[in-house]
Each structure stands twice: as C-alpha cells, then as structure tokens.
Design a protein around this motif. Structure first.
Motif, PDB file in Angstrom:
ATOM      1  N   ILE A 130      87.808 -27.507  34.019  1.00  0.00           N
ATOM      2  CA  ILE A 130      86.701 -26.469  34.200  1.00  0.00           C
ATOM      3  C   ILE A 130      85.365 -27.322  34.077  1.00  0.00           C
ATOM      4  CG2 ILE A 130      85.401 -24.425  34.285  1.00  0.00           C
ATOM      5  CD1 ILE A 130      88.325 -24.325  35.657  1.00  0.00           C
ATOM      6  N   ASN A 131      84.529 -27.532  35.035  1.00  0.00           N
ATOM      7  CA  ASN A 131      83.438 -28.237  34.916  1.00  0.00           C
ATOM      8  C   ASN A 131      82.309 -26.920  34.735  1.00  0.00           C
ATOM      9  OD1 ASN A 131      80.521 -29.408  35.475  1.00  0.00           O
ATOM     10  ND2 ASN A 131      81.886 -31.243  36.227  1.00  0.00           N
ATOM     11  N   PRO A 132      81.949 -26.870  33.717  1.00  0.00           N
ATOM     12  CA  PRO A 132      80.869 -25.616  33.464  1.00  0.00           C
ATOM     13  C   PRO A 132      79.688 -26.073  34.044  1.00  0.00           C
ATOM     14  CG  PRO A 132      80.786 -26.897  31.477  1.00  0.00           C
ATOM     15  CD  PRO A 132      82.047 -27.586  32.468  1.00  0.00           C
ATOM     16  N   ILE A 133      78.837 -27.210  34.323  1.00  0.00           N
ATOM     17  CA  ILE A 133      77.579 -27.061  34.976  1.00  0.00           C
ATOM     18  C   ILE A 133      77.602 -27.090  36.529  1.00  0.00           C
ATOM     19  CG2 ILE A 133      76.111 -28.985  35.517  1.00  0.00           C
ATOM     20  CD1 ILE A 133      76.591 -30.211  32.752  1.00  0.00           C
ATOM     21  N   ASN A 134      78.990 -27.673  37.112  1.00  0.00           N
ATOM     22  CA  ASN A 134      79.110 -27.285  38.738  1.00  0.00           C
ATOM     23  C   ASN A 134      79.402 -25.979  38.750  1.00  0.00           C
ATOM     24  OD1 ASN A 134      78.781 -30.108  38.714  1.00  0.00           O
ATOM     25  ND2 ASN A 134      80.848 -30.512  39.138  1.00  0.00           N
ATOM     26  N   THR A 135      80.000 -25.373  37.815  1.00  0.00           N
ATOM     27  CA  THR A 135      80.423 -23.956  38.153  1.00  0.00           C
ATOM     28  C   THR A 135      79.237 -23.082  38.114  1.00  0.00           C
ATOM     29  OG1 THR A 135      82.387 -24.032  36.944  1.00  0.00           O
ATOM     30  CG2 THR A 135      81.676 -21.909  37.188  1.00  0.00           C
ATOM     31  N   LEU A 136      78.370 -23.219  37.162  1.00  0.00           N
ATOM     32  CA  LEU A 136      77.032 -22.404  37.212  1.00  0.00           C
ATOM     33  C   LEU A 136      76.269 -22.524  38.397  1.00  0.00           C
ATOM     34  CD1 LEU A 136      75.034 -20.435  35.490  1.00  0.00           C
ATOM     35  CD2 LEU A 136      74.114 -22.776  34.664  1.00  0.00           C
ATOM     36  N   TRP A 137      76.195 -24.174  38.873  1.00  0.00           N
ATOM     37  CA  TRP A 137      75.197 -24.396  40.070  1.00  0.00           C
ATOM     38  C   TRP A 137      75.935 -23.585  41.164  1.00  0.00           C
ATOM     39  CZ3 TRP A 137      71.430 -25.039  42.600  1.00  0.00           C
ATOM     40  CH2 TRP A 137      71.339 -25.616  43.648  1.00  0.00           C
ATOM     41  N   THR A 138      77.159 -23.506  41.394  1.00  0.00           N
ATOM     42  CA  THR A 138      77.730 -22.872  42.318  1.00  0.00           C
ATOM     43  C   THR A 138      77.593 -21.408  42.423  1.00  0.00           C
ATOM     44  OG1 THR A 138      79.698 -24.639  42.528  1.00  0.00           O
ATOM     45  CG2 THR A 138      80.084 -22.535  43.680  1.00  0.00           C
ATOM     46  N   LEU A 139      77.671 -20.993  41.269  1.00  0.00           N
ATOM     47  CA  LEU A 139      77.453 -19.374  41.249  1.00  0.00           C
ATOM     48  C   LEU A 139      75.975 -18.935  41.538  1.00  0.00           C
ATOM     49  CD1 LEU A 139      79.514 -18.408  37.973  1.00  0.00           C
ATOM     50  CD2 LEU A 139      79.615 -17.765  40.324  1.00  0.00           C
ATOM     51  N   VAL A 140      75.158 -19.846  41.031  1.00  0.00           N
ATOM     52  CA  VAL A 140      73.641 -19.825  41.706  1.00  0.00           C
ATOM     53  C   VAL A 140      73.317 -19.765  42.804  1.00  0.00           C
ATOM     54  CG1 VAL A 140      71.321 -20.634  41.207  1.00  0.00           C
ATOM     55  CG2 VAL A 140      72.784 -20.402  39.118  1.00  0.00           C
ATOM     56  N   PRO A 183      71.751 -27.180  49.459  1.00  0.00           N
ATOM     57  CA  PRO A 183      72.071 -27.981  48.243  1.00  0.00           C
ATOM     58  C   PRO A 183      73.469 -27.547  47.438  1.00  0.00           C
ATOM     59  CG  PRO A 183      69.825 -27.571  48.244  1.00  0.00           C
ATOM     60  CD  PRO A 183      70.555 -26.925  49.628  1.00  0.00           C
ATOM     61  N   GLY A 184      73.562 -26.212  47.600  1.00  0.00           N
ATOM     62  CA  GLY A 184      74.770 -25.585  47.027  1.00  0.00           C
ATOM     63  C   GLY A 184      76.085 -26.109  47.212  1.00  0.00           C
ATOM     64  N   SER A 185      75.879 -26.569  48.678  1.00  0.00           N
ATOM     65  CA  SER A 185      77.299 -27.018  49.280  1.00  0.00           C
ATOM     66  C   SER A 185      77.862 -28.483  48.616  1.00  0.00           C
ATOM     67  CB  SER A 185      77.373 -27.202  50.931  1.00  0.00           C
ATOM     68  OG  SER A 185      77.121 -25.894  51.445  1.00  0.00           O
ATOM     69  N   THR A 186      76.819 -29.008  47.998  1.00  0.00           N
ATOM     70  CA  THR A 186      77.514 -30.079  47.205  1.00  0.00           C
ATOM     71  C   THR A 186      78.352 -29.638  46.195  1.00  0.00           C
ATOM     72  OG1 THR A 186      75.678 -29.952  45.361  1.00  0.00           O
ATOM     73  CG2 THR A 186      75.074 -31.297  47.332  1.00  0.00           C
ATOM     74  N   LEU A 187      78.509 -28.349  45.681  1.00  0.00           N
ATOM     75  CA  LEU A 187      79.488 -27.844  44.711  1.00  0.00           C
ATOM     76  C   LEU A 187      79.176 -28.623  43.508  1.00  0.00           C
ATOM     77  CD1 LEU A 187      82.633 -27.252  46.924  1.00  0.00           C
ATOM     78  CD2 LEU A 187      80.778 -25.582  46.405  1.00  0.00           C
ATOM     79  N   SER A 188      78.215 -29.451  43.184  1.00  0.00           N
ATOM     80  CA  SER A 188      77.999 -30.168  41.957  1.00  0.00           C
ATOM     81  C   SER A 188      76.687 -30.471  41.830  1.00  0.00           C
ATOM     82  CB  SER A 188      78.729 -31.548  42.357  1.00  0.00           C
ATOM     83  OG  SER A 188      78.485 -32.631  41.251  1.00  0.00           O
ATOM     84  N   ALA A 189      76.197 -29.900  40.566  1.00  0.00           N
ATOM     85  CA  ALA A 189      75.039 -29.992  39.747  1.00  0.00           C
ATOM     86  C   ALA A 189      75.176 -31.619  39.503  1.00  0.00           C
ATOM     87  CB  ALA A 189      74.706 -29.152  38.895  1.00  0.00           C
ATOM     88  N   MET A 190      76.123 -32.236  39.152  1.00  0.00           N
ATOM     89  CA  MET A 190      76.008 -33.424  38.777  1.00  0.00           C
ATOM     90  C   MET A 190      75.711 -34.675  39.609  1.00  0.00           C
ATOM     91  SD  MET A 190      79.418 -33.161  36.094  1.00  0.00           S
ATOM     92  CE  MET A 190      79.149 -35.002  35.398  1.00  0.00           C
ATOM     93  N   ASP A 191      75.853 -34.370  40.942  1.00  0.00           N
ATOM     94  CA  ASP A 191      75.335 -35.136  42.100  1.00  0.00           C
ATOM     95  C   ASP A 191      74.029 -34.818  42.241  1.00  0.00           C
ATOM     96  OD1 ASP A 191      75.043 -36.585  44.163  1.00  0.00           O
ATOM     97  OD2 ASP A 191      76.329 -35.392  45.614  1.00  0.00           O
TER      98      ASP A 191
END
Length: 507
Positions: free
Chosen positions: A58-68, A274-282
């Motif tokens: 589970i990637n917490p950063i990507n999870t939070l970004w996807t929820l936002v 931007p949310g469709s990246t599903l990744s805040a790390m990108d």
C-alpha cells in the motif's frame, strides 16, 4: 389495534391466518438469505485465494492523492447541476437538481454491484467478469499500490460524470421515471462495458495500444453520443423554433449559476486529469498534466469568445463557458503526452469546434439545450485524435512511482508516423459506433415504456411543478407567491390551479 389483534388470535380462523402469514414470511426470508449466501459464494471466492496469496503493498502517498482527486471529481456534480440549471429554463431547475442527485445515488449502487466488475474486472476483450459486488477483490488494484476501495471511489466519480453528461441534452421534457431508467442503462451497462475496451486490464483497445489518459473517449465520447441519441429519441421541446426556421435557442434563466458551475467543473478537472496519474510520486507528470489542462481550457475559452464575436458584435458568455469546457474535454485524453504548446493548439481548436458543432446540431433541428454533444461528443473525438497528432514522444506510460519510459507515445506531428493516430481513429470510431447503436436501443426501449417524455400538459406546466410539486424560485414563478417550493410537495390538481395549462402550444 393491539387489542383487536389479540382478540383475533383467540379465534381459530384468526390463528390460522396468522400462522400462514408468519410461515410464509419466514420461508421467504430464509430463501432470500440462502440466495444472498449463494450469490456471495458465486461472485466472491473465485479470486479470494489469489488475492490472499500475494502480500499487498500500500502506497500511502498515492492513496491520499487518489482520494483527494476522487473528491474533486465528485464535486464536479455540483458544477454540472449548476451549469445545466443555469442554461435551462427556470421551470425545470428542480428537475435538473434532483436528477443529478438521484443519478449519483443510482450510479454508486450500480457501480458497486456490477459496473466496476464490467469495467475493471478481468474477463475478455469486451467485458470484465470478476469483482461483482466488490467480492474477491485484491487489497490493491493491480500494481498501483492503491487500495481497491480508493480506486473504486475514484472510478465511481468518473462513471457518475458520464451519465450526467447525457442528461444535459435531455432537459426540459424528460419524465423522471425515464431519467431513472436511462441512467441505469448508462451507468450500469453502456459506460462500464464499452469503457472496458479501452481501460480494462484485457480490453481489446487497451491491448492494441489505444491511449485515453483520463477519458476523452471513455467518459466524454460515450456520454456525449448517448446524449445526442437521447435528444433525437425525445424530439425537441414544445414550441422550440430552430435557427433555420427563424428561431433560436431559448435563453438560459440564470447565467450566474451557469458560469459558476462551469468554473467549478474546471476546478474539478484538476482531479479528473492530474488524478488519473494515480501517483503523487510522478510529480513531474502530474504537474505537466495540470499545466496542460489549464492551458487548453484557457485557449478554448478565448478561441470560442473571439470566434463568436463577429456574428452579432457581442461577447457571448454561454459560448465562452462551453469553450473552456470543450478545451478541457479535448485535453483529457492527451494531457500526459503533449507539450504546453500542443495543449494550447488542442484547446483553441476545441473552442472553435464547439461552436461549429453546436450550429450543426441546431441545423439538424436536434434540441440539445446545454450543448452536451458539442462539448463532450465532438470534442471527445477531437481530443482522442489529437493525441495521435501532438504526443511528443518524450513521455512514457504512467506508473506508481513515475513513468515507464520503455513505452513512449509519439504522434504524427512529432515523427511518430500514423501508427498511434491509426489506433486512436479505430478506438474512437469503435466507441462512437457502439455507443450510438446501444444508445438508440436503450432510449427507444425506455420510450416504449411511455416514461421517456412527459405529457404535453406536464411539459407546458413545467417539469418542476408537474414532476416534483414545486418551483426552485416559488416567489418568482408561482402566481400565489409562497405556494409550492423545492421541498413542499403539491398535488398535480392543485398545480393546475396555480399554473393553468394553456390550450395552445407556445410558439
């Protein structure tokens, strides 16, 4: 009541009826529980062992970004409701608001039950066949590192958007039962099944290399073409006089809420794209997508504004709003793979195309009050094809920690030849054709039930009063001042007394 019940139990016939009813209900309840248990086993265990065998990351950063991002996309429903209500007539405002709310609620249940399974479950090239009722799902979706429920929520907001697009072309004369029935068809079947082709793990377009980053095809082309099919099946509103017959589109009743609704949609698009990246790390890719989204919208607004000005020497608010929405729709597919300059060109073309497409629908005498097909259908196709033209070849496919540069996406104008453009043409054409065919089948099936369009009397009275018993603006709309409101129901017979139905159709 209790005393009468006890007295009846003392009678032999009363005891017999009571035991028969109690026994029947008990048997029915047991059968229902058995059916639920059997269905749960059928849809829930096929992949449970596989899901349990792999320890999820589970990637917490990507999870939070996807929820936002999911929350932002969900907030677009407020924008759609305001935009449609503002562009429509005042007497159908409550109908539009309630339709948006009910459509969202319906979509949530349907996407939980089978929509998500059809769209994102593995199956074959045309339909997903796992994850019904979210049973048997893994901890995360694929290699994203995002919990399956966070991914489900994000995708539910997309599904909700598609059905809401459809309603824009059908306001002012659709019965509420008809709204419910076609919404079930779009949210539960058309969107997820056709969407699986492009976004499913084994969809035939996805496997072939077709690209649609955030939904110019999957969301907007499907929604826009179902919308135009619905408008054709309904026919124009009573008294609607088209431009070629000396008339024109009736003005919207409130450009304030229409314009604000449009800007809310623009804001929500920052979750959509931007949310469709599903990744805040990108973070580089996400920043590029956000900037490209902004530039395309800005170019769309300005090109529509200046393209329309010479007609009547006026600065048109409605076309400007639809211009930036068209730019947003068009950039949705290619936003990850194009440059800022490419985004401006794509948005500028979209701003002109939305006006031309609107005029074309008007010339065909199709009544699309909000311009749903011009914004979403025509520009969904343009954005899909634009990817095959403007993709720079510098950027790979987004992944959970950054782009996978082993697969680059390059368009015709950047030396990529016709390969990607050909795939985009095939994908867009296939989705258009399937949507139109199935959309006509859906709309005419609903029409056959007699629920698609309200009666002539109800339409002349206004949907708010006829279908919902009250106005959005009772002090303005009602001759009796405070009679009838958005929350106090009025009997249709009383409604006729408040707003007498004219004997002659308005011209």
């Amino acid at each position: 009541m209790l005393r009468r019940f006890i007295e009846r139990l003392h009678e032999r016939e009363g005891r017999r009826v009571f035991l028969a009813v109690l026994g029947g209900k008990t048997i029915a309840a047991l059968l229902l529980c058995g059916a639920i248990y059997g269905l749960s086993n059928f849809v829930g265990t096929a992949h449970a062992e596989e899901a349990a065998a792999v320890a999820p990351y589970i990637n917490p950063i990507n999870t939070l970004w996807t929820l936002v991002a999911a929350f932002l996309v969900f907030f677009m429903q407020a924008g759609f409701m305001m935009l449609e209500a503002g562009f429509a007539r005042g007497r159908e405002t409550v109908n539009i608001l309630l339709e948006g709310i009910v459509d969202t609620a319906l979509c949530g249940i349907l996407f939980w039950a089978f929509g998500f399974a059809f769209l994102f479950g593995s199956g074959n090239g045309f339909i997903g066949l796992q994850y019904f009722f979210l049973h048997g799902t893994p901890e995360t979706y694929g290699a994203t590192g995002i919990p399956i429920l966070a991914f489900w929520l994000f995708q539910f907001a997309f599904a909700d958007t598609c059905s809401t697009i459809t309603s824009g072309a059908m306001v002012g004369r659709t019965g509420f039962w008809g709204d419910i029935l076609y919404s079930i068809g779009v949210s539960g079947f058309i969107y997820p099944i056709i969407g699986h082709w492009a976004w499913g793990p084994d969809g035939w377009l996805a496997v072939a290399g077709f690209r649609d980053f955030a939904g110019s095809t999957v969301v907007h082309t499907i929604g826009g073409f179902v919308a135009i099919v619905g408008a054709i099946a309904l026919g124009p509103r009573l008294g609607r006089k088209f431009k070629r017959d000396g008339g024109g589109m009736p003005p919207g009743h409130d450009m304030t809420i229409a314009a604000v609704g449009g800007v809310i949609l623009w804001f929500g698009w920052y979750g959509f794209n931007p949310g469709s990246t599903l990744s805040a790390m990108d973070y580089i890719g996400m920043s590029r997508v956000a900037a490209n989204t902004t530039l395309a919208a800005a170019a769309g607004a300005l090109s529509a504004l200046f393209f329309v000005y010479p007609r009547h020497k006026i600065w048109d608010t409605g076309f400007t709003v639809n211009g930036f929405l068209a730019g947003l729709v068009a950039i949705t597919a290619p936003c990850y793979w194009v440059s800022p300059f490419g985004s401006i060109v794509i948005g500028a073309v979209a701003g002109v195309l939305v006006v031309v497409a609107f005029d074309f629908v008007e010339w065909l005498r199709i009544d699309d009050p909000i311009g749903a097909w011009a914004v979403h259908g025509a520009n969904g196709v343009w954005g899909t094809l634009a990817l095959g033209l403007f993709a720079t070849g510098q950027f790979g496919v987004p992944g959970p920690t950054g782009p996978d540069t082993s697969t680059l996406v390059k368009g015709l104008f950047y030396g990529g030849g016709f390969a990607q453009l050909k795939l985009q043409l095939i994908g867009s054409g296939a989705v258009m054709l399937a949507t139109v065919v199935v959309g006509f089948a859906l709309m005419y099936a609903v029409k056959a039930t007699g629920t698609l369009r309200v009666s002539e009397e109800g339409e002349l009275m206004g949907l708010d009063l006829h279908e919902h018993g009250g106005f959005a603006y009772p002090e303005i709309m009602s001759p009796l001042g405070s009679v009838g409101s958005g929350h106090a129901l009025m009997d249709p017979e009383d409604a006729r007394a408040v707003v007498p139905v004219p004997a002659v159709k308005p011209s």
